[in-house]
Design a protein around this motif. Structure first.
Motif, PDB file in Angstrom:
ATOM      1  N   GLU A 103       0.834  -1.202   0.000  1.00 11.28           N
ATOM      2  CA  GLU A 103       0.000   0.000   0.000  1.00 11.28           C
ATOM      3  C   GLU A 103       0.871   1.256   0.000  1.00 11.28           C
ATOM      4  OE1 GLU A 103      -2.832  -0.366   3.199  1.00 11.28           O
ATOM      5  OE2 GLU A 103      -3.785  -2.108   2.254  1.00 11.28           O
ATOM      6  N   ARG A 104       1.968   1.226   0.769  1.00 11.81           N
ATOM      7  CA  ARG A 104       2.912   2.349   0.781  1.00 11.81           C
ATOM      8  C   ARG A 104       3.510   2.568  -0.614  1.00 11.81           C
ATOM      9  NH1 ARG A 104       4.703   0.451   5.313  1.00 11.81           N
ATOM     10  NH2 ARG A 104       6.491  -0.616   4.405  1.00 11.81           N
ATOM     11  N   HIS A 105       3.942   1.473  -1.234  1.00 11.93           N
ATOM     12  CA  HIS A 105       4.521   1.576  -2.569  1.00 11.93           C
ATOM     13  C   HIS A 105       3.495   2.069  -3.583  1.00 11.93           C
ATOM     14  CE1 HIS A 105       7.733  -1.288  -1.063  1.00 11.93           C
ATOM     15  NE2 HIS A 105       8.353  -0.178  -1.353  1.00 11.93           N
ATOM     16  N   HIS A 106       2.271   1.607  -3.449  1.00 15.15           N
ATOM     17  CA  HIS A 106       1.202   2.041  -4.355  1.00 15.15           C
ATOM     18  C   HIS A 106       1.000   3.556  -4.233  1.00 15.15           C
ATOM     19  CE1 HIS A 106      -2.463   1.709  -6.717  1.00 15.15           C
ATOM     20  NE2 HIS A 106      -3.095   2.391  -5.786  1.00 15.15           N
ATOM     21  N   LYS A 107       0.949   4.061  -3.020  1.00 18.98           N
ATOM     22  CA  LYS A 107       0.780   5.503  -2.802  1.00 18.98           C
ATOM     23  C   LYS A 107       1.984   6.275  -3.331  1.00 18.98           C
ATOM     24  CE  LYS A 107      -2.296   5.081   1.137  1.00 18.98           C
ATOM     25  NZ  LYS A 107      -2.455   5.216   2.584  1.00 18.98           N
ATOM     26  N   ARG A 109       3.974   5.338  -5.803  1.00 24.32           N
ATOM     27  CA  ARG A 109       3.902   5.334  -7.272  1.00 24.32           C
ATOM     28  C   ARG A 109       2.887   6.360  -7.774  1.00 24.32           C
ATOM     29  NH1 ARG A 109       4.420  -0.289  -6.526  1.00 24.32           N
ATOM     30  NH2 ARG A 109       2.186  -0.550  -6.591  1.00 24.32           N
ATOM     31  N   GLU A 110       1.734   6.438  -7.104  1.00 26.38           N
ATOM     32  CA  GLU A 110       0.721   7.415  -7.503  1.00 26.38           C
ATOM     33  C   GLU A 110       1.250   8.834  -7.332  1.00 26.38           C
ATOM     34  OE1 GLU A 110      -2.737   6.428  -5.171  1.00 26.38           O
ATOM     35  OE2 GLU A 110      -3.564   5.214  -6.799  1.00 26.38           O
ATOM     36  N   ALA A 111       1.942   9.081  -6.213  1.00 26.62           N
ATOM     37  CA  ALA A 111       2.508  10.411  -5.983  1.00 26.62           C
ATOM     38  C   ALA A 111       3.555  10.733  -7.040  1.00 26.62           C
ATOM     39  CB  ALA A 111       3.122  10.494  -4.577  1.00 26.62           C
ATOM     40  N   LEU A 112       4.414   9.772  -7.359  1.00 25.23           N
ATOM     41  CA  LEU A 112       5.434   9.998  -8.379  1.00 25.23           C
ATOM     42  C   LEU A 112       4.796  10.303  -9.727  1.00 25.23           C
ATOM     43  CD1 LEU A 112       8.328  10.077  -9.397  1.00 25.23           C
ATOM     44  CD2 LEU A 112       8.233   7.577  -9.641  1.00 25.23           C
ATOM     45  N   GLU A 113       3.773   9.557 -10.093  1.00 27.07           N
ATOM     46  CA  GLU A 113       3.099   9.807 -11.374  1.00 27.07           C
ATOM     47  C   GLU A 113       2.518  11.219 -11.414  1.00 27.07           C
ATOM     48  OE1 GLU A 113       0.305   6.624 -12.036  1.00 27.07           O
ATOM     49  OE2 GLU A 113       1.904   5.130 -12.019  1.00 27.07           O
ATOM     50  N   MET A 166       6.891  14.482  -4.044  1.00 32.07           N
ATOM     51  CA  MET A 166       6.284  13.261  -3.516  1.00 32.07           C
ATOM     52  C   MET A 166       6.104  13.345  -2.006  1.00 32.07           C
ATOM     53  SD  MET A 166       8.284  10.316  -5.673  1.00 32.07           S
ATOM     54  CE  MET A 166       7.684   9.014  -4.591  1.00 32.07           C
ATOM     55  N   GLU A 167       7.130  13.811  -1.303  1.00 32.58           N
ATOM     56  CA  GLU A 167       7.027  13.936   0.160  1.00 32.58           C
ATOM     57  C   GLU A 167       5.902  14.881   0.540  1.00 32.58           C
ATOM     58  OE1 GLU A 167      11.022  15.064   1.174  1.00 32.58           O
ATOM     59  OE2 GLU A 167      11.676  12.967   1.349  1.00 32.58           O
ATOM     60  N   HIS A 168       5.797  15.997  -0.192  1.00 35.30           N
ATOM     61  CA  HIS A 168       4.724  16.959   0.071  1.00 35.30           C
ATOM     62  C   HIS A 168       3.354  16.317  -0.181  1.00 35.30           C
ATOM     63  CE1 HIS A 168       2.566  20.742   0.248  1.00 35.30           C
ATOM     64  NE2 HIS A 168       2.014  20.442  -0.921  1.00 35.30           N
ATOM     65  N   THR A 169       3.233  15.613  -1.303  1.00 36.68           N
ATOM     66  CA  THR A 169       1.975  14.963  -1.664  1.00 36.68           C
ATOM     67  C   THR A 169       1.578  13.924  -0.626  1.00 36.68           C
ATOM     68  OG1 THR A 169       2.423  15.300  -4.016  1.00 36.68           O
ATOM     69  CG2 THR A 169       0.810  13.593  -3.446  1.00 36.68           C
ATOM     70  N   LEU A 170       2.541  13.085  -0.232  1.00 35.45           N
ATOM     71  CA  LEU A 170       2.254  12.018   0.730  1.00 35.45           C
ATOM     72  C   LEU A 170       1.934  12.565   2.109  1.00 35.45           C
ATOM     73  CD1 LEU A 170       4.944   9.453  -0.450  1.00 35.45           C
ATOM     74  CD2 LEU A 170       2.473   9.260  -0.743  1.00 35.45           C
ATOM     75  N   SER A 171       2.627  13.633   2.537  1.00 42.03           N
ATOM     76  CA  SER A 171       2.336  14.198   3.860  1.00 42.03           C
ATOM     77  C   SER A 171       0.981  14.873   3.859  1.00 42.03           C
ATOM     78  CB  SER A 171       3.440  15.150   4.304  1.00 42.03           C
ATOM     79  OG  SER A 171       3.438  16.325   3.533  1.00 42.03           O
TER      80      SER A 171
END
Length: 176
Positions: A103-107, A109-113, A166-171
């Motif tokens: 699930e972490r990797h999926h999130k 990958r979505e953030a990177l895209e 990505m860090e901004h998106t995930l946080s």
């Protein structure tokens, strides 16, 4: 009195979702069953169960991982006579850790895209070209009229930009 047969269901929704998550499901099953043949056998059962019980109103990813977990545990119980089978508690722990990791990797990958799409077109093209299989950095640098070192520095800056995005998106996502 013969009733006309019901039209076949639209299976495209299932196929899209299954195809999207198949690799992640396989990795999840493999985390509990290190033998690739056993994992392939369980994946066949998972696919059959998902196909038979598919409901487009359900959150597919979570449901599919639950089915994969149950089918793997069923497989292990059927093979309990084998002394090399892991304890069910250990298998469940491995499954939970694998699912959380996936699930972490999926999130990520979505953030990177999403972050890649925010890059200006020339930078996006450079990143996609540089990381395409078989690309040689010295050749790419020469095509661009720059040194390999300057290309590496530019790619490093772009990776830093993507990482920050990505860090901004995930946080932001974690805060809800």
């Amino acid at each position: 009195m013969n009733h006309p047969a019901a039209p076949p269901p639209d299976n495209s929704a299932f196929l899209r979702l299954y195809t999207e998550h198949q690799l992640a499901l396989h990795s999840y099953v493999r985390s509990m069953l290190p033998d690739r043949h056993e994992a392939a056998e369980v994946m066949q059962e998972v696919a059959v169960v998902l196909w038979k019980k598919f409901d487009s109103a359900r959150e597919f990813r979570r449901w599919a991982f639950g089915v994969a977990r149950l089918e793997t545990l069923r497989f292990l119980r059927d093979r309990k006579r084998d002394r090399l089978v892991f304890d069910e508690g250990l298998v469940l722990q491995l499954a939970e850790e694998s699912q959380a990791s996936e699930e972490r990797h999926h999130k990520q990958r979505e953030a990177l895209e999403g972050c890649l799409q925010k890059l200006p077109a020339p930078q996006l093209d450079l990143v996609l070209t540089a990381y395409r299989k078989g690309t040689r950095m010295d050749e790419l640098a020469a095509e661009r009229g720059q040194t390999a070192m300057s290309l590496y520095k530019l790619l490093h800056r772009l990776r830093q930009i993507l990482l920050g995005c990505m860090e901004h998106t995930l946080s932001k996502e974690a805060r809800g």
